[in-house]
Design an enzyme around this catalytic site. Sequence first.
Site, PDB file in Angstrom:
ATOM      1  N   GLU A  32       0.839  -1.158   0.116  1.00  0.00           N
ATOM      2  CA  GLU A  32      -0.119   0.112   0.097  1.00  0.00           C
ATOM      3  C   GLU A  32       0.938   1.188  -0.059  1.00  0.00           C
ATOM      4  O   GLU A  32       1.708   1.532   0.952  1.00  0.00           O
ATOM      5  CB  GLU A  32      -0.848  -0.134   1.132  1.00  0.00           C
ATOM      6  N   GLN A  33       0.647   2.256  -1.070  1.00  0.00           N
ATOM      7  CA  GLN A  33       1.239   3.267  -1.122  1.00  0.00           C
ATOM      8  C   GLN A  33       1.456   4.454  -0.074  1.00  0.00           C
ATOM      9  O   GLN A  33       2.208   5.025   0.351  1.00  0.00           O
ATOM     10  CB  GLN A  33       1.135   4.044  -2.473  1.00  0.00           C
ATOM     11  N   ARG A 106     -16.577   4.320   5.912  1.00  0.00           N
ATOM     12  CA  ARG A 106     -15.443   3.564   5.199  1.00  0.00           C
ATOM     13  C   ARG A 106     -14.353   3.167   6.228  1.00  0.00           C
ATOM     14  O   ARG A 106     -13.615   2.169   6.084  1.00  0.00           O
ATOM     15  CB  ARG A 106     -15.125   4.143   4.009  1.00  0.00           C
ATOM     16  N   TYR A 215     -27.456   8.879   4.904  1.00  0.00           N
ATOM     17  CA  TYR A 215     -27.952   7.701   5.801  1.00  0.00           C
ATOM     18  C   TYR A 215     -27.374   7.592   7.000  1.00  0.00           C
ATOM     19  O   TYR A 215     -25.897   8.421   6.967  1.00  0.00           O
ATOM     20  CB  TYR A 215     -27.746   6.339   5.105  1.00  0.00           C
ATOM     21  N   ASP A 293     -11.834  -1.013  -8.609  1.00  0.00           N
ATOM     22  CA  ASP A 293     -11.624  -0.148  -9.425  1.00  0.00           C
ATOM     23  C   ASP A 293     -10.926  -0.067 -10.569  1.00  0.00           C
ATOM     24  O   ASP A 293     -10.841   0.503 -11.400  1.00  0.00           O
ATOM     25  CB  ASP A 293     -11.651   1.141  -8.562  1.00  0.00           C
TER      26      ASP A 293
END
Length: 396
Positions: A32-33, A106, A215, A293
Amino acid sequence: MPDPILIAGAGLGGLTAALALLRRGHAVRVFEQAAQLGEVGAGLQLSANATRALHLLGLAEPLAHVAAEPMGKEIRLWSTGQTWKLFDLGDASVAEYGHPYYTLYRPDLHRVLVEAIRALAPDALCLGARCERFAQTADGVTLTLADGSEHRGRVLIGADGVHSAVRRQLFGDGPAVYSGCMAWRGVIPIGRLPVELVRPVGTNWVGPGRHVIHYPLRGGQLMNFVGIVETDRWVAESWTQRGTHAECHADFEGWHDDVHALIRHIDVPYRWALMARPALARWTQDRVTLLGDAAHPTLPFLAQGAAMAIEDGFVLGRALAEIDDAPEALHRYEAARLDRTTRIVEKSTENGRRFHNPELASASGAAAYVDREWRPERVHERYHWLFEYRVDEVVL
């Protein structure tokens, strides 16, 4: 010991794939960068197709502690606030699909995945590790990082997002392009809001050229706000690009007071450009493949972007565990996922046109449009095929 499986990117899809593989006894290294895994992100919606995958990975209890479980979804008209029920959730989701519909912050979901991975393999996550290029041979892949270090693996999974370096080397396509939509986002402590806005539902405000979704998150402690606007004004893509309340209010001029009440109570309204790419006809070359993605960036109008990354990660984990030949496993994973994700990209774009339709401009035109486009049988047709998908049963 066999070479590990290499994963470029520690987003939701990459972490789901890592956990699925670790649960089946594979060695994994995730690069992970980012130098640290922080509180960056917004809210997201996970329908039963995604929560099923996470429950099968042993995350039912930690997810329940950080999620909110809305009782339903509704449509509201931008100008008058008129409300139409979209569909029931809560017990209805569990009864029909076997698993809940959750709304989550998230970073909370990210933390749940990271903790599960570190409990199984404390050294699996490598931070501050930007992937630059790879080279593959008949029996493995060598990944080179920005610091010049090289790492050998059985396969490489490009889970490095819409600007994927792995995708670029595989297929040589150009940069992602601006979709024509920018998004405002913010998270609001629930105690700041008027009582009429504090309800356990997901609300879609629809209007010509823009829409708003809000929400609850964290068991109802927070409210997520997202406002998406069609505009030619270029806005930075970064999740941490700050805007102003005045700019956000101006983008929803004339909208119902409830929308402006939400905007007023956001601490910092962030904005980012939604990026798009054409669909790929294939994701895999020999021992390298893509997910999430990097493979199929999806506009957020079906609330399935995170779910698709999670589904990809689970199905890819199955394929590599169930099929001994690694290149064959990657091709079978791609074949199992390509049609579904392509259809979701297409249907998400279609739903955006539905949320932003010019017929919504007037109350009379909007009532006829909503009655036509969101009548129960059409809603069921639009969402049932999404929610009923079973990652553990898809044929490889």
